[in-house]
Design a protein around this motif. Structure first.
Motif, PDB file in Angstrom:
ATOM      1  N   VAL A 239       2.607  57.562  42.205  1.00 17.84           N
ATOM      2  CA  VAL A 239       2.801  58.389  40.991  1.00 17.84           C
ATOM      3  C   VAL A 239       2.165  59.523  41.183  1.00 17.84           C
ATOM      4  N   GLY A 240       2.762  60.760  40.882  1.00 18.31           N
ATOM      5  CA  GLY A 240       2.083  61.992  41.098  1.00 18.31           C
ATOM      6  C   GLY A 240       1.510  62.500  42.436  1.00 18.31           C
ATOM      7  N   LYS A 241       2.146  61.964  43.427  1.00 17.98           N
ATOM      8  CA  LYS A 241       1.774  62.395  44.679  1.00 17.98           C
ATOM      9  C   LYS A 241       3.049  62.742  45.465  1.00 17.98           C
ATOM     10  N   VAL A 242       3.100  63.404  46.626  1.00 17.54           N
ATOM     11  CA  VAL A 242       4.022  63.655  47.572  1.00 17.54           C
ATOM     12  C   VAL A 242       3.972  63.096  48.870  1.00 17.54           C
ATOM     13  N   ALA A 243       5.163  62.425  49.241  1.00 17.93           N
ATOM     14  CA  ALA A 243       5.075  61.811  50.442  1.00 17.93           C
ATOM     15  C   ALA A 243       5.861  62.576  51.495  1.00 17.93           C
ATOM     16  N   ARG A 244       5.549  62.256  52.907  1.00 19.31           N
ATOM     17  CA  ARG A 244       6.397  62.829  54.050  1.00 19.31           C
ATOM     18  C   ARG A 244       7.160  61.691  54.394  1.00 19.31           C
ATOM     19  N   VAL A 245       8.646  61.663  54.254  1.00 16.69           N
ATOM     20  CA  VAL A 245       9.481  60.622  54.957  1.00 16.69           C
ATOM     21  C   VAL A 245      10.653  61.113  55.580  1.00 16.69           C
ATOM     22  N   ASN A 246      10.549  60.713  56.965  1.00 18.79           N
ATOM     23  CA  ASN A 246      11.540  61.354  57.884  1.00 18.79           C
ATOM     24  C   ASN A 246      11.718  62.571  57.602  1.00 18.79           C
TER      25      ASN A 246
ATOM     26  N   VAL B 102      18.788  56.063  48.857  1.00 19.72           N
ATOM     27  CA  VAL B 102      18.831  57.611  49.000  1.00 19.72           C
ATOM     28  C   VAL B 102      18.769  57.846  50.513  1.00 19.72           C
ATOM     29  N   ARG B 103      19.605  58.824  50.926  1.00 20.36           N
ATOM     30  CA  ARG B 103      19.570  59.336  52.230  1.00 20.36           C
ATOM     31  C   ARG B 103      18.597  60.361  52.491  1.00 20.36           C
ATOM     32  N   LEU B 104      17.905  60.057  53.348  1.00 20.64           N
ATOM     33  CA  LEU B 104      17.016  61.216  53.790  1.00 20.64           C
ATOM     34  C   LEU B 104      17.083  61.688  55.345  1.00 20.64           C
ATOM     35  N   GLY B 105      17.648  62.545  55.767  1.00 24.99           N
ATOM     36  CA  GLY B 105      17.964  62.966  57.037  1.00 24.99           C
ATOM     37  C   GLY B 105      19.152  61.854  57.527  1.00 24.99           C
TER      38      GLY B 105
ATOM     39  N   THR C  84      18.757  58.570  57.582  1.00 25.24           N
ATOM     40  CA  THR C  84      18.261  57.293  57.337  1.00 25.24           C
ATOM     41  C   THR C  84      18.436  56.986  55.783  1.00 25.24           C
ATOM     42  N   PHE C  85      18.989  56.079  55.599  1.00 31.76           N
ATOM     43  CA  PHE C  85      18.980  55.487  54.159  1.00 31.76           C
ATOM     44  C   PHE C  85      17.806  54.749  53.585  1.00 31.76           C
ATOM     45  N   TYR C  86      16.968  55.152  52.660  1.00 34.56           N
ATOM     46  CA  TYR C  86      16.084  54.349  52.275  1.00 34.56           C
ATOM     47  C   TYR C  86      16.119  53.762  50.939  1.00 34.56           C
ATOM     48  N   CYS C  87      15.980  52.332  50.990  1.00 29.70           N
ATOM     49  CA  CYS C  87      16.479  51.523  49.683  1.00 29.70           C
ATOM     50  C   CYS C  87      14.869  51.193  48.886  1.00 29.70           C
TER      51      CYS C  87
ATOM     52  N   THR D  54      16.650  51.292  55.665  1.00 22.26           N
ATOM     53  CA  THR D  54      17.298  50.075  55.531  1.00 22.26           C
ATOM     54  C   THR D  54      18.628  50.210  56.566  1.00 22.26           C
ATOM     55  N   TYR D  55      19.188  51.500  56.339  1.00 21.08           N
ATOM     56  CA  TYR D  55      20.298  51.929  57.241  1.00 21.08           C
ATOM     57  C   TYR D  55      20.270  52.977  57.797  1.00 21.08           C
ATOM     58  N   LYS D  56      20.943  53.312  58.916  1.00 19.67           N
ATOM     59  CA  LYS D  56      20.998  54.590  59.684  1.00 19.67           C
ATOM     60  C   LYS D  56      22.419  54.736  59.961  1.00 19.67           C
ATOM     61  N   GLN D  57      22.483  56.300  59.979  1.00 18.28           N
ATOM     62  CA  GLN D  57      23.802  56.881  60.113  1.00 18.28           C
ATOM     63  C   GLN D  57      24.334  56.563  61.444  1.00 18.28           C
ATOM     64  N   LYS D  58      25.764  56.088  61.535  1.00 17.32           N
ATOM     65  CA  LYS D  58      26.219  55.633  63.024  1.00 17.32           C
ATOM     66  C   LYS D  58      26.990  56.812  63.756  1.00 17.32           C
ATOM     67  N   ASN D  59      27.471  57.554  62.786  1.00 20.82           N
ATOM     68  CA  ASN D  59      28.288  58.837  63.432  1.00 20.82           C
ATOM     69  C   ASN D  59      27.996  60.131  62.781  1.00 20.82           C
ATOM     70  N   ARG D  60      28.335  61.058  63.442  1.00 20.23           N
ATOM     71  CA  ARG D  60      27.852  62.612  62.934  1.00 20.23           C
ATOM     72  C   ARG D  60      28.407  62.873  61.398  1.00 20.23           C
ATOM     73  N   THR D  61      29.280  62.406  61.121  1.00 19.96           N
ATOM     74  CA  THR D  61      30.016  62.680  59.787  1.00 19.96           C
ATOM     75  C   THR D  61      29.106  61.713  58.562  1.00 19.96           C
ATOM     76  N   GLY D  62      28.758  60.867  58.985  1.00 22.80           N
ATOM     77  CA  GLY D  62      27.843  59.921  58.018  1.00 22.80           C
ATOM     78  C   GLY D  62      28.917  58.880  57.415  1.00 22.80           C
TER      79      GLY D  62
END
Length: 127
Positions: A29-36, A89-92, A94-97, A112-120
């Motif tokens: 809480v109150g901090k910024v993290a760098r994810v993907n 939520v999708r970040l880049g 990759t979907f993070y749950c 948890t999930y990764k985009q398999k094709n370019r369109t998502g």
């Protein structure tokens, strides 16, 4: 008779162990993290039934500004949104749950999930 049973149990345990990604990010809480390649800020975690986390994120921003007041860069300040446990939520690409929310303290996201094709349109579970 025991050997086949033990082998079956070992295979089942190995399969279950691979079902979850080890890429977990703890947000405080109150901090910024760098994810993907994105900055994600955890504003609040509320003690309600069920617990909820309020956060915001910005992608394609320099890592150097992560600890600045305007961590989102030169873009408009990103809107806040809420997530419950198991929401994603999708970040880049990759979907993070949301794995766990600790009210007033933190929340954890798991890749948890990764985009398999370019369109998502297709995604696959990360093993």
């Amino acid at each position: 008779m025991r050997a086949p049973l033990l082998m079956l149990i070992a295979i089942a345990m190995a399969a279950c162990g691979r079902a979850k990604s080890s890429d977990v990010t703890l947000l405080e809480v109150g901090k910024v993290a760098r994810v993907n390649g994105c900055h994600i800020a955890l504003h609040h975690t509320l003690d309600q039934a069920p617990p909820v986390a309020q956060l915001a994120y910005a992608c394609e921003v320099p890592e150097a500004i992560q600890n600045e007041a305007a961590w989102w860069g030169e873009k408009e300040q990103p809107p806040s949104f809420s997530m419950f446990e198991d929401d994603c939520v999708r970040l880049g690409e990759t979907f993070y749950c949301m794995e766990k929310i600790v009210p007033g303290v933190s929340a954890s996201l798991r890749a948890t999930y990764k985009q398999k094709n370019r369109t998502g349109e297709l995604i696959e579970r990360i093993r």
